[in-house]
Write a protein that holds these residues in place. Structure first.
Motif, PDB file in Angstrom:
ATOM      1  N   GLY A 120     -34.850  35.211  38.915  1.00  0.00           N
ATOM      2  CA  GLY A 120     -35.437  36.111  39.904  1.00  0.00           C
ATOM      3  C   GLY A 120     -34.401  36.885  40.698  1.00  0.00           C
ATOM      4  N   THR A 130     -30.878  39.252  40.633  1.00  0.00           N
ATOM      5  CA  THR A 130     -30.065  40.112  39.769  1.00  0.00           C
ATOM      6  C   THR A 130     -28.947  40.741  40.598  1.00  0.00           C
ATOM      7  N   ASP A 175     -33.919  38.405  48.359  1.00  0.00           N
ATOM      8  CA  ASP A 175     -33.085  38.765  47.209  1.00  0.00           C
ATOM      9  C   ASP A 175     -33.756  38.424  45.881  1.00  0.00           C
ATOM     10  N   ASP A 225     -36.878  38.317  43.109  1.00  0.00           N
ATOM     11  CA  ASP A 225     -38.062  39.025  42.620  1.00  0.00           C
ATOM     12  C   ASP A 225     -39.220  38.034  42.543  1.00  0.00           C
ATOM     13  N   SER A 226     -40.269  38.265  43.334  1.00  0.00           N
ATOM     14  CA  SER A 226     -41.329  37.272  43.493  1.00  0.00           C
ATOM     15  C   SER A 226     -42.090  36.980  42.203  1.00  0.00           C
ATOM     16  N   LYS A 227     -42.049  37.888  41.243  1.00  0.00           N
ATOM     17  CA  LYS A 227     -42.782  37.632  39.998  1.00  0.00           C
ATOM     18  C   LYS A 227     -42.151  36.490  39.190  1.00  0.00           C
ATOM     19  N   TYR A 228     -40.929  36.081  39.533  1.00  0.00           N
ATOM     20  CA  TYR A 228     -40.261  34.983  38.839  1.00  0.00           C
ATOM     21  C   TYR A 228     -40.430  33.646  39.558  1.00  0.00           C
ATOM     22  N   ARG A 238     -45.106  32.012  45.906  1.00  0.00           N
ATOM     23  CA  ARG A 238     -43.891  32.778  45.619  1.00  0.00           C
ATOM     24  C   ARG A 238     -42.728  32.403  46.536  1.00  0.00           C
ATOM     25  N   TYR A 291     -38.185  28.712  43.288  1.00  0.00           N
ATOM     26  CA  TYR A 291     -37.468  29.398  42.214  1.00  0.00           C
ATOM     27  C   TYR A 291     -36.562  28.429  41.456  1.00  0.00           C
TER      28      TYR A 291
END
Length: 416
Positions: free
Chosen positions: A365, A367, A383, A385-388, A394, A397
């Motif tokens: 999540g 990059t 920092d 990405d919530s879709k991960y 959310r 991680y």
């Protein structure tokens, strides 16, 4: 390792001088009150005197499929069973356990249709219903046995249950099937097998028509406590027998460790997770919940707690590398050390401290342009990405560690 096709949990204090209560859940996979009650029994009860054996998932494949029996009715295979029957090992193994000399009483848990009444009222309340009953196969055992008066014992438990009903129409009664003379089908049941081996055996049937799962579990646990007290089994429970509390606890699915290097908290897990680093041939799934199980389905893995599918794992296959599993993390300005298959909580930020040039850190999540290794970088929730995220809120991680093209292990970060 458990050698049986089901789970056997033993809570023992004195196997030589005190009898053992054997509690069996999940003989029918579409009766969740039975197996979720045994799950809570194994998780929240401590035995202080006497012994308790628990089988929470006798018919695991049927539980996953929420089916009475994917290979037929397991509770009709105890008089005889063909060795080619897929359920053969289940039946033979539980029969061996039932016959163990120290087993003094057996409970087989069910959810049954309707509400048993001695006189017909309607299609729900009638003499053919099984729900809300303490079931016996006969009044007494043929031999003198300290728990051989089945009718008297079941009546005591019925009285206990009826003293603490959620609704008055949930009333319990004793149902005697008089199996030897009146019920040919029940001659093939687990409890009748036990009775024919001079083992006191009872079925607890909560109603499928109760409005919620936690209602069923509430009554099942009350009944089990009643039988434990009759046997002189002393226990402590960290679980208050309150329907609302039980409802909340049933939502706790625990955690999963895979291959001793990958950890997932199953609370609020997304219904599908991709690119999970697994081994191509064999993976070891260890659930903290007694009803946790996995089913491989073509190219993915379905995770279950009882009959509830929690998530699907879509794997990426990597060889497993033996790496140093000691990890240093800077969490909100404080250094902590941990190993693979663990998790930690951060309020503001975290940083993976990596001094091994051969190990690559991948924070799923995050990059950073041009960076192959994501260690030694301060990370905040913004920092990522919530879709991960792995959870529906959310805030959780994955942090993965690799050496060359091999997977070392993973930890989880949860932002508060």
């Amino acid at each position: 390792m458990n050698a049986y096709p089901f789970t056997l949990i033993k809570k023992e204090t004195d196997i030589l001088h005190t009898p053992t209560l054997l509690v069996i859940g999940g003989i029918h996979g579409n009766e969740p009150g039975s197996y979720f009650a045994t799950a809570l029994l194994s998780q929240y009860y401590t035995i202080k005197k006497g012994n308790l054996w628990i089988v929470p998932d006798l018919n695991q494949l049927s539980i996953q499929n929420n089916s009475r029996g994917v290979n037929g009715d397991l509770n009709r295979k105890f008089a005889e069973i063909d060795p080619r029957d897929p359920d053969y090992s289940i039946v033979k193994d539980i029969q061996t356990i039932i016959r163990e000399p120290q087993v003094g009483l057996i409970l087989n848990l069910h959810d049954g249709h309707g509400f048993y009444r001695k006189e017909y009222q309607n299609t729900i309340f009638n003499p053919n219903a099984w729900g809300q009953t303490c079931v016996i196969d006969q009044n007494t055992l043929d031999d003198t046995h300290p728990f051989g008066n089945l009718n008297e014992i079941a009546s005591k438990v019925r009285h206990r249950l009826n003293g603490n009903l959620i609704e008055n129409y949930h009333l319990f009664d004793v149902r005697n099937t008089n199996t030897r003379f009146d019920d040919e089908a029940m001659k093939h049941s687990l409890t009748y097998f036990a009775v024919t081996h001079n083992k006191p055996a009872f079925a607890i049937e909560t109603s499928k028509n109760l409005p919620t799962l936690h209602h069923k579990v509430f009554y099942q646990l009350q009944a089990i406590e009643g039988y434990m007290k009759i046997m002189g089994i002393e226990f402590e429970s960290s679980l208050e027998l309150n329907p609302d509390i039980i409802e909340k606890i049933l939502q706790n699915h625990g955690s999963l460790t895979i291959n001793n290097n990958l950890y997932l908290n199953l609370k609020d897990l997304k219904n599908s997770l991709s690119f999970i680093p697994l081994q191509s041939k064999q993976n070891d799934f260890e659930f903290s919940h007694p009803l946790g199980s996995v089913r491989r389905n073509q190219q993915h893995y379905d995770l279950f707690i009882g009959n509830q599918k929690i998530s699907t794992l879509i794997p990426s296959y990597y060889p497993k590398e033996k790496c140093s599993d000691l990890i240093t993390v800077l969490i909100d300005g404080k250094y902590e050390q941990m190993t693979f298959a663990k998790d930690f909580f951060a309020t503001a930020d975290f940083k993976i401290v990596n001094h091994d040039p051969n190990t690559r850190v991948n924070i799923i999540g995050f990059t950073k342009k041009g960076a192959k290794d994501e260690s030694n970088v301060r990370i905040t929730l913004k920092d990522l990405d919530s879709k991960y995220a792995i959870d529906t809120f959310r805030k959780s991680y994955r942090i993965e560690f690799y050496r060359q093209n091999c997977f070392c292990g993973m930890v989880l970060v949860h932002f508060k």
